[in-house]
Design a protein around this motif. Structure first.
Motif, PDB file in Angstrom:
ATOM      1  N   ILE A  75       0.846  -1.186   0.000  1.00  0.00           N
ATOM      2  CA  ILE A  75       0.000   0.000   0.000  1.00  0.00           C
ATOM      3  C   ILE A  75       0.880   1.232   0.000  1.00  0.00           C
ATOM      4  CG2 ILE A  75      -0.206  -0.033   2.529  1.00  0.00           C
ATOM      5  CD1 ILE A  75      -2.993   1.162   2.184  1.00  0.00           C
ATOM      6  N   SER A  76       0.500   2.236  -0.795  1.00  0.00           N
ATOM      7  CA  SER A  76       1.290   3.457  -0.875  1.00  0.00           C
ATOM      8  C   SER A  76       1.011   4.356   0.315  1.00  0.00           C
ATOM      9  CB  SER A  76       0.964   4.197  -2.178  1.00  0.00           C
ATOM     10  OG  SER A  76       1.587   5.471  -2.197  1.00  0.00           O
ATOM     11  N   GLU A  77       2.045   5.042   0.772  1.00  0.00           N
ATOM     12  CA  GLU A  77       1.879   5.958   1.904  1.00  0.00           C
ATOM     13  C   GLU A  77       1.023   7.162   1.544  1.00  0.00           C
ATOM     14  OE1 GLU A  77       5.638   7.527   3.085  1.00  0.00           O
ATOM     15  OE2 GLU A  77       6.096   8.395   1.127  1.00  0.00           O
ATOM     16  N   SER A  78       0.783   7.391   0.262  1.00  0.00           N
ATOM     17  CA  SER A  78      -0.048   8.525  -0.161  1.00  0.00           C
ATOM     18  C   SER A  78      -1.535   8.239  -0.021  1.00  0.00           C
ATOM     19  CB  SER A  78       0.259   8.894  -1.618  1.00  0.00           C
ATOM     20  OG  SER A  78      -0.023   7.809  -2.479  1.00  0.00           O
TER      21      SER A  78
ATOM     22  N   THR B  66      -9.496   4.871   1.950  1.00  0.00           N
ATOM     23  CA  THR B  66      -8.920   3.992   0.934  1.00  0.00           C
ATOM     24  C   THR B  66      -9.267   2.537   1.247  1.00  0.00           C
ATOM     25  OG1 THR B  66      -7.083   5.505   0.512  1.00  0.00           O
ATOM     26  CG2 THR B  66      -6.778   3.210  -0.157  1.00  0.00           C
ATOM     27  N   VAL B  67      -9.712   1.811   0.227  1.00  0.00           N
ATOM     28  CA  VAL B  67     -10.036   0.401   0.380  1.00  0.00           C
ATOM     29  C   VAL B  67      -8.808  -0.431   0.009  1.00  0.00           C
ATOM     30  CG1 VAL B  67     -11.557  -1.478  -0.346  1.00  0.00           C
ATOM     31  CG2 VAL B  67     -12.439   0.856  -0.184  1.00  0.00           C
ATOM     32  N   LEU B  68      -8.367  -1.281   0.939  1.00  0.00           N
ATOM     33  CA  LEU B  68      -7.276  -2.191   0.617  1.00  0.00           C
ATOM     34  C   LEU B  68      -7.758  -3.238  -0.372  1.00  0.00           C
ATOM     35  CD1 LEU B  68      -5.805  -2.758   4.199  1.00  0.00           C
ATOM     36  CD2 LEU B  68      -5.346  -0.910   2.596  1.00  0.00           C
ATOM     37  N   GLN B  69      -6.837  -3.958  -0.967  1.00  0.00           N
ATOM     38  CA  GLN B  69      -7.203  -4.956  -1.963  1.00  0.00           C
ATOM     39  C   GLN B  69      -8.196  -5.953  -1.362  1.00  0.00           C
ATOM     40  OE1 GLN B  69      -3.908  -7.117  -3.580  1.00  0.00           O
ATOM     41  NE2 GLN B  69      -5.193  -8.700  -4.473  1.00  0.00           N
TER      42      GLN B  69
ATOM     43  N   ASP C 189       3.089   6.656   6.736  1.00  0.00           N
ATOM     44  CA  ASP C 189       4.430   7.206   6.529  1.00  0.00           C
ATOM     45  C   ASP C 189       5.411   6.044   6.494  1.00  0.00           C
ATOM     46  OD1 ASP C 189       6.913   8.456   6.593  1.00  0.00           O
ATOM     47  OD2 ASP C 189       6.234  10.035   7.944  1.00  0.00           O
ATOM     48  N   ALA C 190       5.969   5.770   5.314  1.00  0.00           N
ATOM     49  CA  ALA C 190       6.856   4.624   5.158  1.00  0.00           C
ATOM     50  C   ALA C 190       8.136   4.761   5.968  1.00  0.00           C
ATOM     51  CB  ALA C 190       7.191   4.414   3.682  1.00  0.00           C
ATOM     52  N   LEU C 191       8.584   6.002   6.215  1.00  0.00           N
ATOM     53  CA  LEU C 191       9.804   6.185   7.001  1.00  0.00           C
ATOM     54  C   LEU C 191       9.556   5.922   8.484  1.00  0.00           C
ATOM     55  CD1 LEU C 191      11.376   9.368   5.360  1.00  0.00           C
ATOM     56  CD2 LEU C 191      11.943   6.963   4.980  1.00  0.00           C
ATOM     57  N   ALA C 192       8.341   6.202   8.936  1.00  0.00           N
ATOM     58  CA  ALA C 192       8.028   5.977  10.348  1.00  0.00           C
ATOM     59  C   ALA C 192       7.678   4.508  10.596  1.00  0.00           C
ATOM     60  CB  ALA C 192       6.880   6.878  10.787  1.00  0.00           C
ATOM     61  N   VAL C 193       6.754   3.956   9.819  1.00  0.00           N
ATOM     62  CA  VAL C 193       6.359   2.545   9.935  1.00  0.00           C
ATOM     63  C   VAL C 193       6.182   2.012   8.516  1.00  0.00           C
ATOM     64  CG1 VAL C 193       4.649   0.904  10.788  1.00  0.00           C
ATOM     65  CG2 VAL C 193       5.159   2.960  12.117  1.00  0.00           C
ATOM     66  N   ASN C 194       6.966   1.021   8.151  1.00  0.00           N
ATOM     67  CA  ASN C 194       6.858   0.484   6.792  1.00  0.00           C
ATOM     68  C   ASN C 194       6.109  -0.843   6.719  1.00  0.00           C
ATOM     69  OD1 ASN C 194       8.693  -1.303   7.837  1.00  0.00           O
ATOM     70  ND2 ASN C 194      10.403  -0.641   6.571  1.00  0.00           N
ATOM     71  N   GLN C 195       5.633  -1.339   7.873  1.00  0.00           N
ATOM     72  CA  GLN C 195       4.875  -2.578   7.844  1.00  0.00           C
ATOM     73  C   GLN C 195       3.922  -2.620   9.035  1.00  0.00           C
ATOM     74  OE1 GLN C 195       6.462  -6.693   6.864  1.00  0.00           O
ATOM     75  NE2 GLN C 195       6.106  -6.974   9.036  1.00  0.00           N
TER      76      GLN C 195
ATOM     77  N   ASP D 283       6.161   7.106  -1.370  1.00  0.00           N
ATOM     78  CA  ASP D 283       5.663   7.835  -2.537  1.00  0.00           C
ATOM     79  C   ASP D 283       6.758   8.782  -3.018  1.00  0.00           C
ATOM     80  OD1 ASP D 283       4.350   9.271  -4.435  1.00  0.00           O
ATOM     81  OD2 ASP D 283       2.782  10.055  -3.128  1.00  0.00           O
ATOM     82  N   PRO D 284       7.339   8.536  -4.205  1.00  0.00           N
ATOM     83  CA  PRO D 284       8.453   9.384  -4.676  1.00  0.00           C
ATOM     84  C   PRO D 284       8.059  10.844  -4.820  1.00  0.00           C
ATOM     85  CG  PRO D 284       8.234   7.377  -6.002  1.00  0.00           C
ATOM     86  CD  PRO D 284       7.013   7.456  -5.152  1.00  0.00           C
TER      87      PRO D 284
END
Length: 334
Positions: free
Chosen positions: A27-30, A35-38, A88-94, A119-120
């Motif tokens: 899932i993207s951090e954006s 948002t509905v997950l898959q 936030d992928a930098l704070a928690v990535n999983q 998110d680039p």
């Protein structure tokens, strides 16, 4: 062998259930609130299944309770991001979501791992802005519309004050008066605030016993009879209504509303006796009591009543006398 034949359909049912859980998702951090997950599915042909979210690791309120919909034994599961979700992928990535699926007596416990992807296109600060900073916003509306202070976190995100924003809506309280004979569903007042894609909710009292508000239109309506004589607590109700932006719930305004209920006399007084038929001798003494009237107003049993004597036949005001509630003979009938 007979026992094996009985168990065979059960295994046919359970095997697809056990292996249908997607153990990992990206899932993207954006992705933001709503948002509905898959989606993923389960089979349960003989029972009404349930799916519960027991825990999230690390602890987080970013995920809503799963929804489960289906027919003909196939059920689709959806998990959505809550209104507080800020990935936030930098704070928690999983994140690990502990799920439990139940189909009749069959229970499956499993973990769903969500991998948060960076998110680039997201702006990130470095150098002097890498450490937590605080800033204040000065506005022509200060104070008290901006309680402050705002803050910038280590990821460069601007955070609103913990007590929220009061926005540009008028803060002063409004008091309105309505009649007690309004039927449930009647419109009381429309609350309006300025903002983008606004939603409304009653935050006090919660739950509200007599009033509701349209989430999208801000219309306050009655939800129950307001009969002052039969329902306690309807005379005055103080409501707090919050208006907030759908995508930014922390950007909100609170509106104070006092609803006063005015009594309406819907029923005439009832008297005992309703009809008095009597005979008295012409020699009855002055002041002889014929009867004492007892009347009650069903709308307000404790309210004192005034009594008035009206003559029909004969039209002689001296033929009878009403003292308070007592019907008397004023003169002898000679």
């Amino acid at each position: 062998m007979a026992l094996l034949r009985l168990l065979e359909p059960l295994f046919v049912l359970l095997i697809p259930v056990l292996h249908s859980l997607p153990w990992s998702m990206d899932i993207s951090e954006s992705n933001g609130p709503g948002t509905v997950l898959q989606p993923f599915s389960f089979n349960c042909s003989s029972y009404m299944p349930t799916l519960e979210l027991f825990s999230v690791r690390p602890p987080s309120s970013f995920f809503n309770k799963p929804s489960l919909h289906g027919q003909n034994g196939v059920y689709v599961v959806k998990v959505t991001l809550s209104s507080s979700a800020r990935l936030d992928a930098l704070a928690v990535n999983q994140y690990e979501l502990q799920l439990q699926y139940r189909c009749g007596n069959f229970v499956v416990d499993g973990s769903l791992f969500l991998h948060v992807q960076q998110d680039p296109g997201r702006i990130r600060c470095a150098g002097a802005f890498a450490s937590p900073a605080q800033m204040s916003i000065t506005s022509a509306q200060d104070p008290p519309l901006f309680p402050g202070p705002f803050s910038i976190d280590e990821h460069g995100l601007l955070r609103a004050p913990s007590q929220g924003l009061r926005g540009q809506t008028q803060k002063k309280a409004q008091s309105i008066t309505i009649a007690e004979d309004l039927v449930p569903g009647s419109e009381v007042v429309r609350v309006q605030a300025r903002g983008f894609d606004l939603l409304y909710e009653i935050i006090s009292p919660r739950p509200s016993s007599f009033y509701s508000i349209g989430q999208a239109d801000g219309v306050v309506r009655t939800t129950a009879p307001l009969d002052l004589a039969r329902v306690q607590g309807t005379v005055v109700t103080k409501l707090q209504v919050r208006a907030f932006e759908r995508l930014q719930p922390w950007a909100s305004a609170v509106f104070d509303l006092t609803v006063n209920v005015r009594a309406v006399n819907q029923w005439p007084p009832r008297c005992r006796p309703a009809l008095l038929v009597t005979q008295i001798p012409e020699t009855a003494l002055v002041g002889t009591v014929l009867d004492t009237l007892t009347c009650v107003d069903p709308d307000s049993a404790g309210t004192p009543l005034d009594y008035q004597l009206r003559f029909h036949s004969p039209p002689d005001s001296a033929s009878l006398h009403l003292r308070d509630r007592t019907l008397e003979v004023p003169n002898t009938y000679s």
